[in-house]
Design an enzyme around this catalytic site. Structure first.
Site, short mmCIF file in Angstrom:
data_model
loop_
_atom_site.label_atom_id
_atom_site.label_comp_id
_atom_site.label_asym_id
_atom_site.label_seq_id
_atom_site.Cartn_x
_atom_site.Cartn_y
_atom_site.Cartn_z
CB VAL A 1 -0.88 -0.06 1.24
CG1 VAL A 1 -1.78 1.54 1.31
CG2 VAL A 1 -1.89 -1.39 1.01
CB THR B 1 -3.01 -4.52 10.77
OG1 THR B 1 -3.62 -4.63 9.26
CG2 THR B 1 -2.74 -3.14 10.82
CG LEU C 1 -3.85 -0.69 -3.10
CD1 LEU C 1 -3.33 -2.31 -3.27
CD2 LEU C 1 -2.86 0.33 -3.19
CD GLU D 1 -1.41 -8.56 -2.99
OE1 GLU D 1 -0.56 -8.99 -3.80
OE2 GLU D 1 -1.17 -8.39 -1.87
CE LYS E 1 -9.23 -3.18 3.17
NZ LYS E 1 -8.31 -2.82 2.07
CG ASN F 1 -11.55 -6.33 1.97
OD1 ASN F 1 -11.60 -6.06 0.92
ND2 ASN F 1 -10.30 -6.51 2.95
N GLY G 1 -14.71 -21.81 -7.72
CA GLY G 1 -13.36 -22.37 -7.80
C GLY G 1 -12.78 -22.57 -6.66
N GLY H 1 -7.31 -16.17 -1.46
CA GLY H 1 -6.35 -16.30 -0.41
C GLY H 1 -5.66 -14.83 -0.52
CB CYS I 1 -6.51 -8.24 2.02
SG CYS I 1 -5.54 -6.75 1.91
C1 UDX Z 1 -8.76 -7.38 -1.92
C2 UDX Z 1 -9.75 -6.46 -2.29
O1 UDX Z 1 -10.32 -6.57 -3.48
C3 UDX Z 1 -9.07 -5.10 -1.97
O2 UDX Z 1 -10.27 -4.03 -2.09
C4 UDX Z 1 -8.67 -4.91 -0.63
O3 UDX Z 1 -7.86 -3.62 -0.54
C5 UDX Z 1 -7.48 -5.86 -0.46
O4 UDX Z 1 -8.00 -7.17 -0.71
P1 UDX Z 1 -6.72 -8.50 -3.43
O5 UDX Z 1 -6.61 -9.26 -2.23
O6 UDX Z 1 -5.50 -7.63 -4.14
O7 UDX Z 1 -7.87 -7.18 -2.84
O8 UDX Z 1 -7.51 -9.51 -4.43
P2 UDX Z 1 -8.53 -9.64 -5.15
O9 UDX Z 1 -8.72 -9.54 -6.57
O10 UDX Z 1 -10.04 -8.92 -4.53
O11 UDX Z 1 -8.93 -11.23 -5.22
C6 UDX Z 1 -9.05 -11.71 -3.55
C7 UDX Z 1 -9.27 -13.26 -3.73
O12 UDX Z 1 -10.39 -13.78 -4.09
C8 UDX Z 1 -7.78 -13.91 -4.70
O13 UDX Z 1 -7.46 -15.00 -4.14
C9 UDX Z 1 -8.88 -14.25 -5.97
O14 UDX Z 1 -8.28 -15.21 -6.74
C10 UDX Z 1 -10.09 -14.56 -5.24
N1 UDX Z 1 -11.45 -14.74 -6.13
C11 UDX Z 1 -11.92 -13.44 -6.71
C12 UDX Z 1 -12.21 -15.72 -6.15
O15 UDX Z 1 -11.79 -16.96 -5.52
N2 UDX Z 1 -13.33 -15.84 -6.81
C13 UDX Z 1 -13.52 -14.83 -7.49
O16 UDX Z 1 -14.81 -14.94 -8.14
C14 UDX Z 1 -12.97 -13.72 -7.47
#
Ligand code: UDX
Length: 447
Positions: free
Chosen positions: A11, A86, A151, A153, A205, A209, A254, A258, A261
């Site tokens: 971040v 955190t 945001l 990743e 937030k 999530n 699926g 993971g 976050c």
């Molecule tokens: C997430 C939040 O989207 C973001 O707003 C926050 O700030 C941090 O956590 P991120 O961890 O980067 O962001 O990934 P994201 O694209 O949201 O996907 C999270 C997880 O969900 C991934 O492991 C992804 O593979 C999984 N996922 C996503 C699924 O298993 N199925 C889905 O349909 C969509």
């Protein structure tokens, strides 16, 4: 405006670079001197599209530099963004706030009068208020606000420069004015700005999530029912998601979520709600977590069933190690959890990933790795698709069939084009479809 950004992880590095790109003069601060040296040389600690270019450009313009001194940060500006980690506490599901606390305590004696500390880290609700009291006890007039970060990743720069919304939690007009100035160009561009109290901003937030994690686990729960009933979870998800009130995003059945976050945030939120006496309201998050973890187990079980009851001494080619496509992050990666479980069950597992191999190697040194897909799948009895990188969708199944021992595929992300793979001779299995018998069920055949 002058800003400091404390903590140069995911971040913080992106925030510092993007704030400099917006036109601010930014000092990035971190206690890790090695990381500061590498950032000062223009090398970001993470792989993120566009980040290196912005770093190089803004550093060349003199708008961004880095330091390992918190006192220098306190003197540099009167607005300080806190972007430290955190993580989950080792002894419980709650968040470990020691880094956030250390930054505020470290800044406090050096702060200029009227300074504003703006937290971006994901924290338990009530943290801003507690830190505000901690600061007030030192006799300063400095304030604490919260400005959560959304945001993702893989698209961190884009998400920071063009967010869908800005959320700030403030206790005074003054703090609101400071943040409106920081984000001035974005406000002018029409990006929605939600100004709330700090507790609401902290909760936005974790609520967002939690909702997304729940959506993913919801469709995965449906996928378990589909499997038992002989229905098809992908078709179901498409039809359910076509309702505009529901939407197709985050509704892909699926292997589940993971990363750094979702898993820790929903656990910390449930733990905090319990402390507040509102645990019953979010007890469903424990079920969301359980459904998600079960997907990993179900994938391993399906692999075992496909291979006739045991994975011992079987060769398994694994496609994907990152927790999601577009990232080299392997923290709490479902793909690596499955690969490790298969290895622990006696399989010879070889993992490919386009970006995350180095991180995967450090996290799981006893797995074998391959630099290309054919090498990972050489002599494989089964190929597992575990991270939905776009390049895997463009593989030539006929080519791949020439290197494997047998053309057996488990698509745990439900995105590979099944007819194409079948036409090339593959037997395709997936989560959320009719249960596979001991060996080789082709989709659609009754078991
Ligand atoms: C997430 C939040 O989207 C973001 O707003 C926050 O700030 C941090 O956590 P991120 O961890 O980067 O962001 O990934 P994201 O694209 O949201 O996907 C999270 C997880 O969900 C991934 O492991 C992804 O593979 C999984 N996922 C996503 C699924 O298993 N199925 C889905 O349909 C969509």
């Amino acid at each position: 405006m002058r800003l400091t950004v404390i903590g140069t992880g995911y971040v913080g590095t992106v925030h510092a670079a993007c704030m400099a790109d917006l036109g601010h003069e930014v000092l990035g601060v971190d206690i890790d001197a090695e990381r500061i040296a590498s950032l000062s040389a223009g090398r970001p600690p993470i792989h993120e599209t566009g980040l290196e270019e912005i770093l190089t450009r803004t550093m060349a313009l003199g708008r961004l530099r880095f330091s390992s001194s918190l006192a220098e940060g306190a003197a540099f500006a009167t607005t300080h963004f806190v972007c430290v980690g955190t993580p989950q506490r080792p002894d419980s599901k709650a968040a470990d706030l020691r880094f956030v606390n250390a930054v505020v305590d470290g800044l406090a004696p050096h702060l200029r009068p009227g300074s504003l500390i703006v937290g971006k880290s994901t924290v338990p609700v009530g943290t801003a208020a507690r830190l505000g009291r901690r600061l007030a006890a030192t006799g300063t007039d400095c304030e604490v606000a919260w400005n959560p970060e959304f945001l993702r990743e893989g698209s961190a720069v884009q998400d920071t420069m063009c967010p869908e919304r800005l959320v700030v939690g403030v206790s005074s007009e003054r703090a609101d004015t400071v943040l409106r100035t920081v984000y001035g160009p974005m406000l002018q561009a029409g990006i929605p700005y939600f100004s709330t109290d700090p507790a609401t901003a902290e909760l936005v937030k974790v609520a967002a999530n939690s909702f997304l994690a729940t959506k993913i686990s919801f469709i995965n729960a449906m996928s378990e029912v589909c499997e038992a009933a002989g229905a098809d979870a992908s078709l179901l998800a498409g039809a359910v998601g076509a309702d505009s009130r529901i939407g197709p995003q985050f509704l892909e059945p699926g292997l589940g979520f993971g990363g750094s976050c979702f898993p820790k945030d929903i656990r910390a939120f449930a733990a905090r709600a319990e402390e507040l006496g509102a645990g019953a309201a979010v007890a469903f998050l424990y079920e969301v977590d359980r459904i998600n973890t079960r997907q990993r187990r179900r994938t391993v079980d399906l692999a075992r069933r496909i291979l006739g009851g045991t994975v011992a001494d079987r060769h398994i080619g694994v496609l994907g190690a990152a927790f999601k496509p577009g990232s080299d992050d392997v923290r709490d990666s479902p793909a690596l959890a499955v690969a490790q479980a298969l290895r622990d069950g006696g399989a010879a597992v070889r993992v490919h990933d386009p970006e995350a191999l180095d991180n995967a190697r450090s996290a799981h040194p006893d797995l074998a790795y391959a630099l290309d897909v054919p090498k990972a799948c050489e002599d494989a009895d089964l190929v597992l698709h575990l991270t939905a990188w776009p390049e895997y969708r463009h593989l030539d199944p006929a080519d791949l069939a020439t290197v494997t021992r047998q053309p057996l595929l488990l698509d745990a992300r439900n995105v590979l084009d099944e007819p194409t793979w079948q036409a090339a001779g593959w037997t395709v299995h997936a989560l959320g479809r009719a249960k596979a018998p001991a060996t080789g069920l082709v989709r659609g055949e009754p078991s």
